[in-house]
Write a protein that holds these residues in place. Structure first.
Motif, mmCIF file in Angstrom:
data_model
loop_
_atom_site.group_PDB
_atom_site.id
_atom_site.type_symbol
_atom_site.label_atom_id
_atom_site.label_comp_id
_atom_site.label_asym_id
_atom_site.label_seq_id
_atom_site.Cartn_x
_atom_site.Cartn_y
_atom_site.Cartn_z
ATOM 1 N N PRO A 206 -40.425 -4.022 -42.564
ATOM 2 C CA PRO A 206 -39.263 -4.928 -42.574
ATOM 3 C C PRO A 206 -37.996 -4.238 -43.084
ATOM 4 O O PRO A 206 -36.897 -4.538 -42.609
ATOM 5 N N GLN A 207 -38.149 -3.314 -44.051
ATOM 6 C CA GLN A 207 -36.982 -2.595 -44.554
ATOM 7 C C GLN A 207 -36.543 -1.501 -43.584
ATOM 8 O O GLN A 207 -35.355 -1.226 -43.435
ATOM 9 N N VAL A 208 -37.503 -0.892 -42.902
ATOM 10 C CA VAL A 208 -37.177 0.200 -41.981
ATOM 11 C C VAL A 208 -36.387 -0.307 -40.775
ATOM 12 O O VAL A 208 -35.383 0.289 -40.368
ATOM 13 N N TYR A 209 -36.844 -1.447 -40.218
ATOM 14 C CA TYR A 209 -36.264 -1.902 -38.949
ATOM 15 C C TYR A 209 -35.386 -3.139 -39.072
ATOM 16 O O TYR A 209 -34.714 -3.517 -38.106
ATOM 17 N N GLY A 210 -35.362 -3.802 -40.223
ATOM 18 C CA GLY A 210 -34.519 -4.985 -40.374
ATOM 19 C C GLY A 210 -34.993 -6.127 -39.494
ATOM 20 O O GLY A 210 -36.189 -6.243 -39.196
ATOM 21 N N PRO A 211 -34.068 -7.006 -39.057
ATOM 22 C CA PRO A 211 -34.470 -8.126 -38.206
ATOM 23 C C PRO A 211 -35.205 -7.648 -36.954
ATOM 24 O O PRO A 211 -34.736 -6.737 -36.270
ATOM 25 N N TYR A 212 -36.357 -8.256 -36.700
ATOM 26 C CA TYR A 212 -37.243 -7.802 -35.628
ATOM 27 C C TYR A 212 -37.978 -9.031 -35.103
ATOM 28 O O TYR A 212 -38.697 -9.693 -35.849
ATOM 29 N N ALA A 213 -37.784 -9.336 -33.828
ATOM 30 C CA ALA A 213 -38.429 -10.528 -33.237
ATOM 31 C C ALA A 213 -39.925 -10.260 -33.122
ATOM 32 O O ALA A 213 -40.395 -9.676 -32.151
ATOM 33 N N PHE A 214 -40.684 -10.678 -34.132
ATOM 34 C CA PHE A 214 -42.091 -10.315 -34.253
ATOM 35 C C PHE A 214 -43.020 -11.370 -33.666
ATOM 36 O O PHE A 214 -44.034 -11.046 -33.075
ATOM 37 N N SER A 215 -42.674 -12.639 -33.848
ATOM 38 C CA SER A 215 -43.456 -13.747 -33.268
ATOM 39 C C SER A 215 -42.489 -14.832 -32.836
ATOM 40 O O SER A 215 -41.489 -15.084 -33.522
ATOM 41 N N SER A 216 -42.801 -15.487 -31.727
ATOM 42 C CA SER A 216 -41.884 -16.460 -31.138
ATOM 43 C C SER A 216 -42.652 -17.598 -30.485
ATOM 44 O O SER A 216 -43.861 -17.501 -30.263
ATOM 45 N N VAL A 217 -41.914 -18.647 -30.154
ATOM 46 C CA VAL A 217 -42.467 -19.758 -29.374
ATOM 47 C C VAL A 217 -42.120 -19.516 -27.906
ATOM 48 O O VAL A 217 -40.945 -19.369 -27.558
ATOM 49 N N THR A 218 -43.149 -19.484 -27.069
ATOM 50 C CA THR A 218 -42.991 -19.236 -25.631
ATOM 51 C C THR A 218 -43.176 -20.527 -24.846
ATOM 52 O O THR A 218 -43.998 -21.381 -25.209
ATOM 53 N N VAL A 219 -42.416 -20.664 -23.750
ATOM 54 C CA VAL A 219 -42.548 -21.803 -22.830
ATOM 55 C C VAL A 219 -42.364 -21.317 -21.398
ATOM 56 O O VAL A 219 -41.819 -20.239 -21.156
ATOM 57 N N LYS A 220 -42.820 -22.139 -20.457
ATOM 58 C CA LYS A 220 -42.363 -21.973 -19.081
ATOM 59 C C LYS A 220 -40.955 -22.549 -19.032
ATOM 60 O O LYS A 220 -40.644 -23.513 -19.725
#
Length: 325
Positions: A206-220
Motif C-alpha cells: 500500500p505504501q509502495v503503490y498508493g491508491p490501487y483498485a484492488f477489489s471492486s463491485v462488477t455488473v453487466k
C-alpha cells in the motif's frame, strides 16, 4: 495466451450457454451479490450487511460465495447474480474479450499485500532478498504478480534472482513458519498471523503503490440502475462507517471470521484501515485504476489500458457521495 486469458475464454463460453439473466422483482428488490471468497478484503460488504445499510436502501441482499474470482464473475455473466466482488482486473480481462461488464464501486483501494521476514533477516531494500527463497501465493494471484512487478522495477529477474516457493493462496504462513524460507509475500490475515509469532513486516505494497483498485463491485452494463445505485449507496455508507467506527468494524470482522484468533483479526483490520486499504468512498479514481491495470499489462494479461470513462461507471458513486450521513 496467459493462464488468466485461457480462464476467461472458458468463463465466457460457459456463460453463453446459460439462459438469459435473472431479474430481481421491481417490488422487493431482491439482489444477489457473488463474492469470490469470504475475505477480509471484502469487509466493507460485511459491514453494509451487518449494519443493515442494504436494508435501509430497500434491498434484500443474498450474499453468495463463489470460490474464485472467475466463478463470481461468471455468476454475473450468466445472470444468477447481479453483482460480483473480486479484483477489477478479472472484469477488465473479460471486457477485453467482449463481455458487456464494468465496475461501479470500490471495495478495496490499496495493494493489500505485504512482505514479512524472519527476525534475523536483514532487510533494508527489496534488493536484499536477491538469492533468497520466498514463499508466495500460487499464480495467478495479485500478491505474487505485484511481487514480480516490484522485482522487475528494481532491476531483478523474478525467475532468476529469487527462488519462489508458490503455494496455495492462504497457506503461505505454513511453509514460512516451518522454516522453508526466510521471506514471504502475504495477504491478511496471514500477515498478522505470522507477525503475532514474531515475524517482521518489512514492506507494505500500500505504501509502495498508493491508491490501487484492488477489489471492486462488477455488473453487466444493463444492470437495473435503481438496484445498482442502492448497492453503491450501501457500500458508501459502509466505507464511512469503517473510518468513523474502527472498534465496531473490528467487532464485525471478528463475527465474520470466528475461526481466527480475535487478536489477529483486530490487528489485520486496524492495519488495513491505517494503510488505506479500505477506501474512504465508493469512488474509483483514474490513478488507482491505472496502477492496477498496469500490473496486468506488464504480466501480459491485458493488451492496453481499458477506457476508464467506459469501463468504470462513475454515475453511481458520484450520486452516493451526496448521501447524508
Amino acid at each position: 495466451m496467459s493462464f488468466i486469458g485461457k480462464s476467461f475464454c472458458a468463463v465466457l463460453t460457459a456463460a453463453s450457454l446459460i439462459a438469459a439473466p435473472l431479474t430481481a422483482s421491481a417490488q422487493d428488490k431482491k439482489v444477489v451479490i457473488s463474492q469470490a471468497f469470504q475475505s477480509m478484503l471484502y469487509l466493507p460488504l460485511y459491514v453494509a450487511i451487518n449494519k443493515d445499510f442494504f436494508k435501509q436502501q430497500g434491498l434484500d441482499v443474498d450474499k453468495e460465495t463463489a470460490g474464485s474470482p472467475t466463478a463470481a464473475l461468471s455468476a454475473v455473466l450468466s445472470g444468477s447474480a447481479q453483482f460480483s466482488i473480486h479484483g477489477p482486473e478479472w472484469t477488465a480481462i473479460a471486457a477485453s474479450k467482449g463481455a458487456n461488464v464494468g465496475i461501479i464501486s470500490n471495495v478495496a483501494n490499496g495493494a493489500a499485500v505485504w512482505i514479512a521476514t524472519t527476525p534475523d533477516f536483514k532487510f533494508e531494500t527489496i534488493k536484499d532478498i536477491k538469492g533468497q527463497k520466498v514463499v508466495t501465493g500460487l499464480m495467478p494471484t495479485t500478491s505474487t504478480s505485484l511481487f514480480m512487478k516490484l522485482l522487475k522495477e528494481n532491476g531483478m529477474d523474478p525467475n532468476k534472482d529469487v527462488d519462489m516457493l508458490q503455494v496455495q493462496i492462504g497457506s503461505e504462513p505454513g511453509p514460512f513458519m516451518g522454516g522453508q524460507a526466510k521471506v514471504a509475500v502475504l495477504y491478511e490475515p496471514g500477515l498478522d498471523q505470522v507477525a503475532a509469532r514474531g515475524m517482521k513486516v518489512v514492506l507494505g505494497f500500500p505504501q509502495v503503490y498508493g491508491p490501487y483498485a484492488f477489489s471492486s463491485v462488477t455488473v453487466k452494463k444493463d444492470v437495473d440502475p435503481d438496484s445498482a445505485q442502492k448497492v453503491v449507496n450501501a457500500m458508501e455508507l459502509a466505507f464511512r462507517f469503517i473510518q468513523s467506527n474502527p472498534d465496531e468494524t473490528v467487532a464485525i470482522a471478528q463475527k465474520e471470521f470466528p475461526s481466527l484468533d480475535p487478536k489477529v483479526v483486530e490487528a489485520a483490520v486496524r492495519r488495513m484501515i491505517k494503510e488505506n486499504v479500505y477506501p474512504k468512498s465508493a469512488e474509483t479514481t483514474p490513478d488507482a485504476f491505472k496502477v492496477a491495470m498496469d500490473t496486468q499489462i506488464v504480466l501480459g494479461n491485458l493488451p492496453a489500458q481499458p477506457d476508464f470513462s467506459k469501463f468504470v461507471i462513475q454515475d453511481y458513486s458520484k450520486k452516493a457521495l451526496t448521501l447524508a450521513n
